[in-house]
Scaffold this active site. Structure first.
Site, PDB file in Angstrom:
ATOM      1  N   ARG A  71       0.820  -1.222   0.000  1.00  0.00           N
ATOM      2  CA  ARG A  71       0.000   0.000   0.000  1.00  0.00           C
ATOM      3  C   ARG A  71       0.850   1.268   0.000  1.00  0.00           C
ATOM      4  O   ARG A  71       0.333   2.357  -0.255  1.00  0.00           O
ATOM      5  CB  ARG A  71      -0.940  -0.008   1.216  1.00  0.00           C
ATOM      6  CG  ARG A  71      -0.262   0.355   2.521  1.00  0.00           C
ATOM      7  CD  ARG A  71      -1.116   0.010   3.732  1.00  0.00           C
ATOM      8  NE  ARG A  71      -2.267   0.872   3.890  1.00  0.00           N
ATOM      9  CZ  ARG A  71      -2.313   1.956   4.661  1.00  0.00           C
ATOM     10  NH1 ARG A  71      -1.226   2.352   5.311  1.00  0.00           N
ATOM     11  NH2 ARG A  71      -3.420   2.649   4.780  1.00  0.00           N
ATOM     12  N   ASP A 126       3.526   4.874  14.426  1.00  0.00           N
ATOM     13  CA  ASP A 126       2.077   5.025  14.473  1.00  0.00           C
ATOM     14  C   ASP A 126       1.432   3.637  14.379  1.00  0.00           C
ATOM     15  O   ASP A 126       1.398   3.062  13.311  1.00  0.00           O
ATOM     16  CB  ASP A 126       1.566   5.956  13.384  1.00  0.00           C
ATOM     17  CG  ASP A 126       2.254   5.751  12.032  1.00  0.00           C
ATOM     18  OD1 ASP A 126       3.318   5.103  11.957  1.00  0.00           O
ATOM     19  OD2 ASP A 126       1.706   6.247  11.040  1.00  0.00           O
ATOM     20  N   GLU A 156       7.074  -6.009   6.371  1.00  0.00           N
ATOM     21  CA  GLU A 156       7.288  -4.700   6.992  1.00  0.00           C
ATOM     22  C   GLU A 156       7.753  -4.834   8.438  1.00  0.00           C
ATOM     23  O   GLU A 156       8.549  -4.037   8.929  1.00  0.00           O
ATOM     24  CB  GLU A 156       5.980  -3.898   6.936  1.00  0.00           C
ATOM     25  CG  GLU A 156       6.069  -2.518   7.527  1.00  0.00           C
ATOM     26  CD  GLU A 156       4.714  -1.848   7.685  1.00  0.00           C
ATOM     27  OE1 GLU A 156       4.682  -0.607   7.757  1.00  0.00           O
ATOM     28  OE2 GLU A 156       3.688  -2.565   7.738  1.00  0.00           O
ATOM     29  N   GLU A 210      -3.728  -0.281  12.132  1.00  0.00           N
ATOM     30  CA  GLU A 210      -4.899   0.123  11.359  1.00  0.00           C
ATOM     31  C   GLU A 210      -4.900  -0.413   9.935  1.00  0.00           C
ATOM     32  O   GLU A 210      -5.830  -0.163   9.173  1.00  0.00           O
ATOM     33  CB  GLU A 210      -5.009   1.658  11.326  1.00  0.00           C
ATOM     34  CG  GLU A 210      -3.861   2.349  10.629  1.00  0.00           C
ATOM     35  CD  GLU A 210      -3.986   3.872  10.691  1.00  0.00           C
ATOM     36  OE1 GLU A 210      -3.456   4.521   9.776  1.00  0.00           O
ATOM     37  OE2 GLU A 210      -4.603   4.399  11.635  1.00  0.00           O
TER      38      GLU A 210
END
Length: 578
Positions: free
Chosen positions: A174, A329, A531, A546
């Site tokens: 993404r 985050d 990741e 999220e």
């Protein structure tokens, strides 16, 4: 960078950022009209598809592009919404007719300096299985290489992607654009792959963002203009220079680095704090220039804030954006009440790692200024890094824990000219960021101190079977336990190795071997690098947060190659999980 299609917009944004104050008394740099429109599309997509749409990702919709002028597209969209609700068929037809795909603004480009097996590639790797895999990781740079489409250059107002001049390496999945702090570990991998031109091109792209916006953006999108990310540009420049001796790069980078240093050491990012001896220090914090839902996560942020009053929502949106600026985050590190995302208070924290990065920036600028004979800048930044070193020692260091701890400011909603240090302000919870100063030469040069910090790290609970955990709290957020991240492993390991301590190097090598093994095991199962990883279980990738687990993956590739370059791999050492 291509010519700005709105020649007066940047000037207007700068004026607004200095003059417009929200209810939480912070500056705002607004996004473009296109981003505002695409947020409406994102919200409509959620209402149309519903929360149960498999893989619904709000970021997708603000990465779409226009096929016609915005005014025409908005009129068609308003007409679509005239009856309130929209069917899936109607929405899909609108998107097909008026909007371009999220992957159409970047096109594949073969890196100019890629070769299948670079000369002197990982000379310390003696194991044939590891070498084969390392060459596969090396080949992933081709998969992640992109350049901005000519369509973006010709009609930048149709896209949220920013028109960078040079080819880029994207993180993957993404994340279809360049990201700031990711780029440092991408470059470390590119240097191991001897891809110097690609690495320099990334740096020149980031310099162009400073020239245009005054800071490096979180990422190369119009919706990221109001925040940055951990400032590692100077580290990229000095690492490339150390391998290439390219003084022209230094000459072009130094003015931009001076601008970036000013960005992090003035206005909302600057904090004055008086220590226990009455000495006032200057330190820095994260503080986004935004107090609305993040466009790329607008539907998520609105849901998070849905139970708060409007004034509290504004403050929460500021804190969410500021936490995104940290790169972490999200994590309980930034929350007053660990499990509750609405208690984010990032702007009330002076972070250890940010100030370590800025100290390194000051050290790097001193070195780079010396390279080109700029004695005035070198002298000025020598004083700057000496002052910040004293500040870090005074404000963050905790001798009982043998760690550097974040400092929480009191009375978070009241802006003070000078805060007063209190021991209770140190956050005594254990996070991997408590050990990031080890990466900086001024902290890793004292072998006795390093050995004591190493003992603290080993006793912390962070070192797990597959790497270093981010925290000890399993909150469901992706920057908490049990997730481990490539950049954290690399900074701590490299700091330990640089110390010269034999004990520290042994610990560093153990962590690196664990990390390489878990990356390899996951790669064997899935055919890609990830990741983040679950450091409790060798070969399991991470989760939480999220969005779903992402693959590719720029900084993971880079750290694997950097570790293999540093430590190599003996012929008889097994690569599989123990």
């Amino acid at each position: 960078m291509a010519k700005n299609p709105f020649p007066n917009l940047i000037k207007i944004l700068i004026i607004m950022s200095n003059t417009i104050l929200s209810k939480d008394s912070g500056p705002i740099i607004p996004t473009t009209p296109l981003v505002t429109f695409l947020e409406r599309v994102q919200q409509t997509a959620l209402k149309t598809y519903g929360h149960n749409k498999k893989g619904f990702d709000p970021k997708l919709y603000v990465d779409l592009s226009l096929k016609q002028n915005l005014s025409i597209t908005e009129k068609a969209f308003d007409k679509l919404l005239i009856n309130g609700s929209v069917s899936v068929k109607e929405f899909d037809e609108f998107v097909e007719k008026y909007l371009g795909g999220a992957d159409e603004d970047l096109v594949y480009v073969h890196p100019v300096d890629f070769v299948d097996e670079p000369q002197d590639f990982l000379p310390r790797v003696k194991n044939s299985e590891v070498r084969r895999w390392a060459l596969e990781v090396h080949s992933l740079w081709k998969n992640l290489s992109r350049k901005v489409s000519d369509r973006v250059i010709d009609r930048p107002e149709f896209f949220t992607l920013l028109p960078l001049k040079n080819p880029v390496i994207i993180p993957g999945s993404r994340f279809r654009e360049v990201y700031y702090w990711d780029s440092y570990w991408v470059i470390r991998g590119l240097l191991a792959s001897k891809m110097y031109e690609t690495a320099k091109g990334i740096v020149y792209n980031l310099i162009s963002l400073i020239d245009e916006y005054g800071h490096v953006l979180n990422g190369a999108r119009a919706y990221y203009t109001n925040r940055s990310q951990p400032p590692l540009l100077s580290s990229m420049v000095i690492d490339i220079y150390n391998q290439t001796g390219d003084k022209d790069l230094v000459l072009k980078a130094l003015p931009a680095l001076l601008k970036e240093h000013k960005f992090w050491n003035s206005g909302i990012h600057k904090v004055l704090i008086e220590d226990a001896e009455g000495t006032t220090h200057t330190l820095s914090r994260y503080y986004a220039m935004w107090n609305e839902p993040r466009p790329e996560s607008s539907t998520i942020d609105k849901e998070t804030a849905s139970k708060l009053t409007n004034n509290c929502k504004t403050q929460l949106y500021r804190e969410i954006a500021s936490t995104a600026e940290t790169g972490w985050d999200f994590s309980t590190r930034w929350m007053r009440n660990g499990p509750d995302l609405t208690t984010l208070a990032t702007t009330s924290i002076i972070p250890v790692d940010l100030n370590a990065y800025i100290l390194k920036m000051e050290l790097d600028i001193t070195s780079l200024a010396n390279v080109i004979g700029d004695d005035i800048t070198a002298s000025s930044f020598t004083k700057a890094f000496q002052a910040r070193k004293r500040a870090i020692d005074s404000i963050f260091w905790n001798s009982d824990m043998q760690q550097w701890l974040d400092y929480w400011l009191s009375n978070s909603n009241e802006s003070k000219e000078v805060y007063t240090w209190n021991a209770s302000g140190q956050n005594k919870k254990v996070f991997c960021s408590n050990f990031i100063p080890l990466w900086i030469q001024l902290f890793n040069s004292d072998v006795k101190m390093v050995d004591e910090v190493v003992q603290s790290l080993q006793n912390s609970g962070l070192v797990c079977p597959a790497g270093i955990a981010t925290s000890l709290t399993n909150s469901g957020q992706q920057w908490d336990f049990p997730n481990g991240w490539a950049p954290i492993q690399h900074m701590i390991v490299e700091g330990l190795v640089s110390s010269g301590s034999e004990q520290a190097r042994l610990v560093a090598e153990d962590i690196a071997v664990k990390w390489i093994r878990t990356n390899y095991a996951a790669y064997k199962k899935t055919g890609t690098l990830h990741e983040k990883y679950d450091v409790e279980k060798c070969g399991d990738f991470g989760g939480g947060g999220e969005y779903g687990p992402q693959t590719g993956f720029g900084w993971s590739n880079g750290v694997v190659l950097a570790f293999l370059e540093e430590f190599g791999w003996p012929k008889d050492l097994k690569l599989d999980c123990p």
